[in-house]
Enzyme design. Structure first.
Site, PDB file in Angstrom:
ATOM      1  N   TYR A 252       0.798  -1.234   0.000  1.00  9.69           N
ATOM      2  CA  TYR A 252       0.000   0.000   0.000  1.00  9.69           C
ATOM      3  C   TYR A 252       0.830   1.282   0.000  1.00  9.69           C
ATOM      4  O   TYR A 252       0.334   2.356   0.301  1.00  9.69           O
ATOM      5  CB  TYR A 252      -1.013  -0.027   1.148  1.00  9.69           C
ATOM      6  CG  TYR A 252      -1.937  -1.212   1.006  1.00  9.69           C
ATOM      7  CD1 TYR A 252      -3.080  -1.131   0.220  1.00  9.69           C
ATOM      8  CD2 TYR A 252      -1.639  -2.439   1.600  1.00  9.69           C
ATOM      9  CE1 TYR A 252      -3.913  -2.225   0.053  1.00  9.69           C
ATOM     10  CE2 TYR A 252      -2.462  -3.539   1.432  1.00  9.69           C
ATOM     11  CZ  TYR A 252      -3.597  -3.430   0.653  1.00  9.69           C
ATOM     12  OH  TYR A 252      -4.419  -4.512   0.484  1.00  9.69           O
TER      13      TYR A 252
ATOM     14  N   ASP B 154       3.301  -8.289  -4.002  1.00 12.03           N
ATOM     15  CA  ASP B 154       3.311  -8.433  -5.458  1.00 12.03           C
ATOM     16  C   ASP B 154       4.377  -7.536  -6.106  1.00 12.03           C
ATOM     17  O   ASP B 154       4.520  -6.379  -5.729  1.00 12.03           O
ATOM     18  CB  ASP B 154       1.912  -8.025  -5.943  1.00 12.03           C
ATOM     19  CG  ASP B 154       1.645  -8.392  -7.377  1.00 12.03           C
ATOM     20  OD1 ASP B 154       2.541  -8.910  -8.046  1.00 12.03           O
ATOM     21  OD2 ASP B 154       0.503  -8.150  -7.820  1.00 12.03           O
TER      22      ASP B 154
ATOM     23  N   ASP C 184      -2.594 -15.259  -2.098  1.00  3.21           N
ATOM     24  CA  ASP C 184      -3.638 -14.355  -2.574  1.00  3.21           C
ATOM     25  C   ASP C 184      -4.422 -14.975  -3.739  1.00  3.21           C
ATOM     26  O   ASP C 184      -3.986 -15.942  -4.351  1.00  3.21           O
ATOM     27  CB  ASP C 184      -2.961 -13.052  -3.016  1.00  3.21           C
ATOM     28  CG  ASP C 184      -3.891 -11.861  -2.940  1.00  3.21           C
ATOM     29  OD1 ASP C 184      -5.085 -12.040  -2.652  1.00  3.21           O
ATOM     30  OD2 ASP C 184      -3.412 -10.732  -3.171  1.00  3.21           O
TER      31      ASP C 184
ATOM     32  N   ASP D  27      -9.472  -4.303  -0.424  1.00  4.09           N
ATOM     33  CA  ASP D  27      -8.255  -3.534  -0.154  1.00  4.09           C
ATOM     34  C   ASP D  27      -8.559  -2.140   0.391  1.00  4.09           C
ATOM     35  O   ASP D  27      -9.452  -1.458  -0.119  1.00  4.09           O
ATOM     36  CB  ASP D  27      -7.445  -3.348  -1.451  1.00  4.09           C
ATOM     37  CG  ASP D  27      -6.807  -4.643  -1.916  1.00  4.09           C
ATOM     38  OD1 ASP D  27      -7.165  -5.715  -1.405  1.00  4.09           O
ATOM     39  OD2 ASP D  27      -5.930  -4.570  -2.800  1.00  4.09           O
TER      40      ASP D  27
HETATM   41  C1  9PG Z   1      -1.405  -7.503  -4.967  1.00  7.71           C
HETATM   42  C2  9PG Z   1      -2.643  -7.178  -4.170  1.00  7.71           C
HETATM   43  C3  9PG Z   1      -2.355  -7.031  -2.668  1.00  7.71           C
HETATM   44  C4  9PG Z   1      -3.660  -6.867  -1.910  1.00  7.71           C
HETATM   45  C5  9PG Z   1      -4.601  -8.011  -2.234  1.00  7.71           C
HETATM   46  C6  9PG Z   1      -4.833  -8.095  -3.727  1.00  7.71           C
HETATM   47  O1  9PG Z   1      -9.947  -7.041  -8.501  1.00  7.71           O
HETATM   48  N1  9PG Z   1      -8.712  -6.818  -8.636  1.00  7.71           N
HETATM   49  O2  9PG Z   1      -8.216  -6.511  -9.745  1.00  7.71           O
HETATM   50  C7  9PG Z   1      -7.880  -6.870  -7.493  1.00  7.71           C
HETATM   51  C8  9PG Z   1      -6.537  -6.585  -7.615  1.00  7.71           C
HETATM   52  C9  9PG Z   1      -5.727  -6.621  -6.493  1.00  7.71           C
HETATM   53  C10 9PG Z   1      -6.267  -6.947  -5.270  1.00  7.71           C
HETATM   54  C11 9PG Z   1      -7.599  -7.231  -5.148  1.00  7.71           C
HETATM   55  C12 9PG Z   1      -8.422  -7.211  -6.263  1.00  7.71           C
HETATM   56  O3  9PG Z   1      -5.487  -6.928  -4.150  1.00  7.71           O
HETATM   57  O4  9PG Z   1      -5.821  -7.857  -1.578  1.00  7.71           O
HETATM   58  O5  9PG Z   1      -3.420  -6.820  -0.526  1.00  7.71           O
HETATM   59  O6  9PG Z   1      -1.657  -8.167  -2.184  1.00  7.71           O
HETATM   60  O7  9PG Z   1      -3.582  -8.223  -4.410  1.00  7.71           O
HETATM   61  O8  9PG Z   1      -1.691  -7.608  -6.323  1.00  7.71           O
END
Ligand code: 9PG
Length: 528
Positions: free
Chosen positions: A171, A201, A308, A367
């Site tokens: 973040y 990531d 994740d 998030d």
């Molecule tokens: C890393 C992130 C972080 C985060 C996670 C997760 O819908 N989406 O496109 C989407 C993308 C990222 C995401 C959630 C949904 O966040 O929650 O803490 O690790 O991946 O890519």
């Protein structure tokens, strides 16, 4: 028997005739129950399927806060087969409340349970056969606690009394992490009391190819070594069930993927600039590969692992070995757990109830972000869109899970720099982290003023005693924290979805990506 237990002026006659056994706090029933209540249901408690799915109370007339509108957003955040009736289906457990604050709770004991809200009735259905169900009636506040105690007899309690205190790279730096910038963070926080330095990531060659990219010249083992040298545990993010279309894994093992009814690889997400597929964890070769991957991560030196996008293994699909999808998911998670040994496992983007007993912590929210809400994005992704309000909202409705597993409400912010939240909003997230006992941040040391740095130190040094005073009110030591501002309905944006998606993306690029990019281009590092 039913009347004896019912000390409220709440008529439970409607339960008569059901084949129930009395258990602590309620009753167990073996068939798939459909329970008609003798009152006008005022509110319906909906529990979202996976980490990012909306959880909360829905009342008649008051529509679902903001359902996701885009098919891909639905696939990535909701429970696909029930997506057309989001406000009428609950994953695992639901409640129906009367106008006096008494309710009926119906909850599944096994994975695969869904509760349907029908005309003054709750109907339980299990994708995996009938299974056991738990029923409780009485004051709304106590019912989820009783359900959690019931689940505890099956899935046990957390292994670790306390969750570790975490610095997570996501973040602040997002995808733009590099070995040098992470090492600078590690060094600059050397005097702060936290347990895990977690790389999120951005370190991998591709989603599916879990080898370090060129931004990590010392390798992941080299970095873990440097983290250990500072006395911290090393943490790593992976999405082990996903396969990106531009990965080597996708080219080399197309036969490992879940299939759609036409026999084509099943789309699990769109992210990282392309299509993303899911592994079929019922295949022996895939299982071997997953165990080897987890062992590799352990050998590199990581003892805290954030796994994740786990929902991908539970999507409805054709599997080599036919089995109910949440059973397949549990099999996959069991395999990961086995490969990880005693490492701390944080499950994210994870179906909540099917993860119990197999992980140490679960992310219970979408998030957070450095803003309260991103309205255009919300038009597309509904209440699963990143933003502090959405994160707080769903977390606050999942605190009942605490006896079963550690609850990760996502990170708190201590910086004011690059932050678009009021101090009051920002403090709510810190207080929720204390309430959950899961204390993580992503702030960069050089973004913090000395006072903010001390506030972060205090966050990690102290764990206040928490007492619940009401559904949304808590006493932290002798300070009252009131979360009712979180319940404020956001304005609705009458934007067409494609336009909204572009605007939402722009907002994220500027507010989230901008500062991250600045930080790693060294414009912003101390002494430059
Ligand atoms: C890393 C992130 C972080 C985060 C996670 C997760 O819908 N989406 O496109 C989407 C993308 C990222 C995401 C959630 C949904 O966040 O929650 O803490 O690790 O991946 O890519």
């Amino acid at each position: 028997m039913l009347a004896k237990r019912n000390s409220y002026k709440f008529n439970t006659e409607f339960l008569r005739g059901l084949p129930v056994d009395e258990v602590a706090g309620g009753w167990r029933v073996k068939s798939q129950p459909s329970i008609r209540v003798p009152f006008q249901g005022r509110r319906f408690y909906r529990h979202g399927w996976q980490s990012w799915s909306f959880s909360g109370w829905l009342s008649a007339g008051h529509t679902f806060p903001t359902p996701p509108s885009h098919p891909m957003a639905i696939r990535m955040n909701e429970d696909l087969p029930y997506a057309s009736r989001l406000d009428r289906v609950s994953a695992g457990v639901a409640m129906l409340e009367d106008e006096h604050g008494n309710a009926l709770l119906l909850g599944a004991a096994d994975p695969g349970g869904r509760v349907f809200h029908e005309e003054n009735a709750l109907r339980g259905a299990c994708e995996e056969g009938s299974g056991d169900w738990f029923i409780a009636t009485g004051a709304t506040d106590s019912l989820l606690e009783a359900y959690a105690r019931f689940l505890q007899t099956r899935y046990g309690a957390p292994r670790h009394p306390e969750a570790p205190r975490v610095w997570c790279s996501w973040y602040s730096l997002y995808y733009f992490i590099t070995q040098p910038v992470l090492l600078q963070v590690l060094e600059a926080f050397s005097d702060l009391p936290f347990d895990v330095f977690q790389i999120d990531d951005g370190w991998q060659q591709a989603v599916g190819d879990w080898q370090p990219n060129q931004k990590f010249p010392a390798g992941m083992d080299g970095l873990a070594h440097r983290i250990h040298a500072t006395g911290r545990m090393a943490g790593l993010w992976l999405a082990p069930f996903l396969v990106h279309e531009r990965s080597r894994l996708f080219r080399e093992h197309p036969e490992w993927l879940l299939r759609d009814p036409e026999g084509q690889p099943l789309l699990a997400a769109r992210n990282w600039g392309g299509r993303v597929y899911a592994l079929d964890v019922t295949q022996t070769a895939v299982q071997d590969w997953l165990v080897a991957l987890m062992r590799q991560v352990r050998r590199w030196g990581y003892e805290y692992v954030k796994l994740d996008f786990l929902y991908a293994a539970a999507l409805p699909a054709q599997r080599q070995r036919e089995m109910p999808r949440e059973q397949a998911y549990r099999l996959g998670l069991e395999i990961l757990r086995h490969g990880l040994g005693d490492a701390f496992l944080l499950a994210c983007g994870a179906p909540i109830l099917p993860s119990l007993g197999l992980c140490d912590a679960i992310r219970i929210s979408p998030d957070v972000a450095s803003y309260w809400q991103n309205l255009p994005y919300q038009r597309v992704s509904g209440n699963s869109a990143p933003g502090l309000q959405n994160a707080l909202y769903t977390s606050l409705h999942r605190l009942w899970l605490r006896p079963l597993v550690h609850l990760d409400p996502d990170v708190a912010y201590f910086r004011r720099r690059f932050l678009h939240l009021s101090e009051r909003q920002q403090n709510l997230q810190r207080d929720l982290a204390w309430i959950c006992g899961y204390r993580a941040t992503s702030d960069l040391p050089w973004w913090l003023t000395p006072a903010e740095r001390e506030a972060l130190r205090a966050f990690w040094t102290h764990q206040p005693q928490v007492q619940r005073e009401g559904a949304y009110r808590f006493l932290l030591e002798d300070r009252l924290v009131d979360f009712t501002p979180v319940l404020q309905a956001p304005p609705r944006l009458p934007l067409p979805s494609p336009l909204a998606s572009h605007l939402g993306f722009l907002q994220d690029a500027f507010w989230l990506g901008g500062p991250a990019l600045l930080a790693v281009r060294h414009h912003d590092l101390p002494g430059r």
